[in-house]
Design a protein around this motif. Structure first.
Motif, PDB file in Angstrom:
ATOM      1  N   MET A  30       0.990  -1.061  -0.055  1.00 26.41           N
ATOM      2  CA  MET A  30       0.001  -0.140  -0.127  1.00 26.41           C
ATOM      3  C   MET A  30       0.872   1.045   0.134  1.00 26.41           C
ATOM      4  N   ALA A  31       1.839   1.330   0.650  1.00 22.88           N
ATOM      5  CA  ALA A  31       2.836   2.174   0.929  1.00 22.88           C
ATOM      6  C   ALA A  31       3.529   2.588  -0.412  1.00 22.88           C
ATOM      7  N   PHE A  32       4.124   1.474  -1.145  1.00 24.31           N
ATOM      8  CA  PHE A  32       4.362   1.473  -2.430  1.00 24.31           C
ATOM      9  C   PHE A  32       3.582   2.144  -3.556  1.00 24.31           C
ATOM     10  N   GLU A  33       2.213   1.665  -3.456  1.00 16.09           N
ATOM     11  CA  GLU A  33       1.416   2.215  -4.323  1.00 16.09           C
ATOM     12  C   GLU A  33       1.095   3.671  -4.166  1.00 16.09           C
ATOM     13  N   LYS A  34       1.211   4.110  -2.792  1.00 15.13           N
ATOM     14  CA  LYS A  34       0.843   5.517  -2.701  1.00 15.13           C
ATOM     15  C   LYS A  34       1.861   6.683  -3.071  1.00 15.13           C
ATOM     16  N   ASN A  35       3.285   5.867  -2.905  1.00 14.23           N
ATOM     17  CA  ASN A  35       4.304   6.827  -3.163  1.00 14.23           C
ATOM     18  C   ASN A  35       4.494   6.790  -4.665  1.00 14.23           C
ATOM     19  N   PHE A  36       4.524   5.531  -5.314  1.00 13.33           N
ATOM     20  CA  PHE A  36       4.486   5.680  -6.581  1.00 13.33           C
ATOM     21  C   PHE A  36       3.567   6.620  -7.480  1.00 13.33           C
ATOM     22  N   ALA A  37       2.186   6.411  -6.818  1.00 11.81           N
ATOM     23  CA  ALA A  37       1.269   7.406  -7.513  1.00 11.81           C
ATOM     24  C   ALA A  37       1.583   8.822  -7.269  1.00 11.81           C
ATOM     25  N   ASP A  38       2.279   8.982  -6.168  1.00  7.98           N
ATOM     26  CA  ASP A  38       2.838  10.620  -6.023  1.00  7.98           C
ATOM     27  C   ASP A  38       3.662  10.958  -7.020  1.00  7.98           C
ATOM     28  N   ALA A  39       4.722   9.892  -7.127  1.00 10.50           N
ATOM     29  CA  ALA A  39       5.958  10.081  -7.988  1.00 10.50           C
ATOM     30  C   ALA A  39       5.484  10.443  -9.473  1.00 10.50           C
ATOM     31  N   VAL A  40       4.679   9.714  -9.780  1.00  6.86           N
ATOM     32  CA  VAL A  40       3.896   9.846 -11.538  1.00  6.86           C
ATOM     33  C   VAL A  40       2.557  10.826 -11.481  1.00  6.86           C
ATOM     34  N   GLN A  41       2.191  11.186 -10.401  1.00 10.04           N
ATOM     35  CA  GLN A  41       1.146  12.371 -10.162  1.00 10.04           C
ATOM     36  C   GLN A  41      -0.133  11.678 -10.726  1.00 10.04           C
ATOM     37  N   ALA A  42      -0.231  10.278 -10.463  1.00  9.26           N
ATOM     38  CA  ALA A  42      -1.526   9.656 -10.943  1.00  9.26           C
ATOM     39  C   ALA A  42      -2.368   9.759  -9.774  1.00  9.26           C
ATOM     40  N   ARG A  43      -3.913   9.691  -9.991  1.00 10.59           N
ATOM     41  CA  ARG A  43      -4.435   9.478  -8.674  1.00 10.59           C
ATOM     42  C   ARG A  43      -4.696   8.128  -8.118  1.00 10.59           C
ATOM     43  N   PHE A  44      -4.583   7.045  -9.171  1.00  6.62           N
ATOM     44  CA  PHE A  44      -4.365   5.521  -8.235  1.00  6.62           C
ATOM     45  C   PHE A  44      -3.216   4.978  -8.824  1.00  6.62           C
ATOM     46  N   ALA A  45      -2.637   4.185  -7.968  1.00 10.59           N
ATOM     47  CA  ALA A  45      -1.668   2.911  -8.503  1.00 10.59           C
ATOM     48  C   ALA A  45      -2.005   1.853  -8.112  1.00 10.59           C
ATOM     49  N   CYS A  46      -1.922   0.565  -8.584  1.00 14.14           N
ATOM     50  CA  CYS A  46      -2.255  -0.796  -8.271  1.00 14.14           C
ATOM     51  C   CYS A  46      -0.966  -1.561  -8.524  1.00 14.14           C
ATOM     52  N   ALA A  47      -0.437  -2.197  -7.492  1.00 17.62           N
ATOM     53  CA  ALA A  47       0.875  -2.817  -7.459  1.00 17.62           C
ATOM     54  C   ALA A  47       0.318  -4.551  -7.936  1.00 17.62           C
ATOM     55  N   VAL A  48       1.043  -4.791  -8.746  1.00 15.54           N
ATOM     56  CA  VAL A  48       0.806  -6.307  -9.159  1.00 15.54           C
ATOM     57  C   VAL A  48       2.204  -7.150  -9.489  1.00 15.54           C
ATOM     58  N   ASN A  49       2.156  -8.347  -9.686  1.00  9.78           N
ATOM     59  CA  ASN A  49       3.410  -9.092  -9.583  1.00  9.78           C
ATOM     60  C   ASN A  49       4.085  -9.029 -10.907  1.00  9.78           C
ATOM     61  N   SER A  50       3.816  -8.374 -12.027  1.00  9.42           N
ATOM     62  CA  SER A  50       4.583  -8.246 -12.943  1.00  9.42           C
ATOM     63  C   SER A  50       3.994  -7.154 -14.014  1.00  9.42           C
ATOM     64  N   GLY A  51       4.709  -6.764 -14.909  1.00 13.13           N
ATOM     65  CA  GLY A  51       4.353  -5.614 -15.834  1.00 13.13           C
ATOM     66  C   GLY A  51       3.472  -6.250 -16.762  1.00 13.13           C
ATOM     67  N   THR A  52       3.663  -7.524 -17.039  1.00 15.17           N
ATOM     68  CA  THR A  52       2.692  -8.257 -17.950  1.00 15.17           C
ATOM     69  C   THR A  52       1.395  -8.258 -17.335  1.00 15.17           C
TER      70      THR A  52
END
Ligand SMILES: Cc1ncc(COP(=O)(O)O)c(C=O)c1O
Length: 396
Positions: free
Chosen positions: A41-63
């Motif tokens: 959850m923290a990674f999602e929040k920090n990543f969303a902030d880094a790219v200025q997106a409203r939502f970020a969803c972490a998953v187990n691969s780019g695919t």
């Protein structure tokens, strides 16, 4: 040089360790929560902030991110989806996961990107296509927005085409002062081991659209209406959940998220380091430009993620691409090829009866493309050795 050759072993890519990976992993192990929980959850929040997106969803691969993104955009069996041929198979295989069909596009020589012109021509020929996968090849944002002419976003809006950005290479990357990840509706990042930041294996989907974020969060965990963390921290009893869709098992474990959190703290430093390597190559390989083409960029260098530094050996080069790679390996230098285009891969070629002559720019690139080593903290003596070895192989 022979003395140096013995000493030098330069890999194609090397994972830079930031500072806090071990600390955060230890916290995860000590917490007793190894699957998706607070670190994710923290990674999602920090990543969303880094790219200025409203939502970020972490998953187990780019695919997995790409698959969930395309699914959330509503692609159905039989739909057709534009995708470049000059990309990794993930960008196209996800179309097949949904029983839809790829329509492969040529890319611009020099950038390996889809341009507004290429897209417009493809739309004229295939007016039924309603989806586009844009690959920000090498960490260089495609012309989504453009000052002088219509960008890819404008064209897609006009033709009611939905866009999925494959930003596997493009973090952190910018276009007109906007981060890749907040330009369009859905962008997907990869944290595979050689990517600009890594979690070992992992991915992230970013979106500005709440409905898409909701759908992705549900589908990444079996189509269950509550995630495991919520089940154990929420007010409802932990056993109680409903399955509302046939979803997937794509959640990111906290051990991986811990690595990602630490890498994220250093992402801008890593990017600047990669830029330094790219600048070295431009300076020292430009004298060879009668024999090799260097990558073309249309963004300022600081807006480029510099995941790759792909060069193309010209037809008049004294060695073939394959021989060049062999000789670089003999000298202890790792290289790679991005990519053997998908229209040349057996599955796509046979299934869609693809002809190389329909991809003239991609073919020109493919005949000579080699990606040179690029990673943070490469030493000047390593770069010097690489450039001198290239000069020697090409007998400059
Ligand atoms: C352009 C592109 N798209 C998608 C992916 C898939 O990412 P992952 O390996 O995290 O599934 C990659 C990974 O190499 C890639 O290069």
């Amino acid at each position: 040089m022979d003395r140096l050759k013995k000493a030098m072993r330069i890999p194609f890519a090397k994972v830079p360790v930031a500072a806090n990976e071990l600390k955060y992993i230890k916290e995860v192990l000590e917490s007793g929560w190894l699957t998706t929980a607070g670190k994710a959850m923290a990674f999602e929040k920090n990543f969303a902030d880094a790219v200025q997106a409203r939502f970020a969803c972490a998953v187990n691969s780019g695919t997995a991110a790409l698959h969930l993104g395309l699914e959330a955009l509503g692609v159905k069996p039989g739909d057709r989806v534009f995708v470049p041929s000059m990309t990794f198979t993930s960008s196209a295989e996800i179309i097949r996961y949904l029983q839809a069909n790829p329509v492969f596009l040529d890319t611009e020589y020099g950038t390996n990107l889809i341009t507004p012109e290429i897209l417009q021509e493809a739309i004229n020929k295939n007016p039924d296509v309603r989806y586009l996968i844009v690959v920000h090849y090498g960490g260089h944002a495609a012309r989504m927005l453009s000052d002088e002419q219509e960008g890819i976003l404008d064209i897609c809006k006009k033709h009611r085409i939905k866009i999925l950005e494959d930003a596997a290479h493009a973090f952190p990357a910018r276009l007109n002062n906007q981060m890749v990840g907040s330009l369009g509706e859905v962008a997907c990042f990869s944290f595979y081991a050689n990517k600009p930041i890594t979690t070992g294996e992992g991915g992230m989907l970013t979106t500005q659209n709440e409905a898409i974020a909701g759908r992705v969060k549900k589908m990444r965990l079996h189509g269950i209406d509550r995630d495991v963390w919520n089940r154990f921290t929420g007010n409802k009893p932990s056993w109680e959940y409903d399955v509302v869709e046939a979803g997937y098992k794509y959640n990111m474990p906290d051990v991986n998220a811990a690595i990602g959190l630490a890498q994220l703290e250093k992402a801008e430093e890593f990017r600047a380091e990669r830029q330094r390597v790219a600048e070295y190559y431009y300076e020292h390989l430009t004298p060879l430009k009668h024999l090799i083409d260097l990558p073309v960029t249309h963004v300022p260098f600081q807006d480029h993620a510099w995941h790759l530094f792909p060069v193309v050996l010209k037809e008049n080069a004294p060695v073939s691409r394959n021989k060049f790679i062999e000789k670089m390996a003999e000298a202890g230098i790792g290289t790679s090829v991005h990519y053997k285009p998908l229209h040349r891969m057996t599955y796509y070629k046979n299934k869609y009866q693809l002809k190389a002559s329909d991809f003239p720019n991609t073919e020109k690139t493919w005949r000579g493309n080699v990606s040179l080593p690029i990673f943070p903290y490469m030493q000047d003596d390593e770069l010097d050795y690489i450039c001198k070895t290239i000069g020697k192989i090409l007998k400059y």
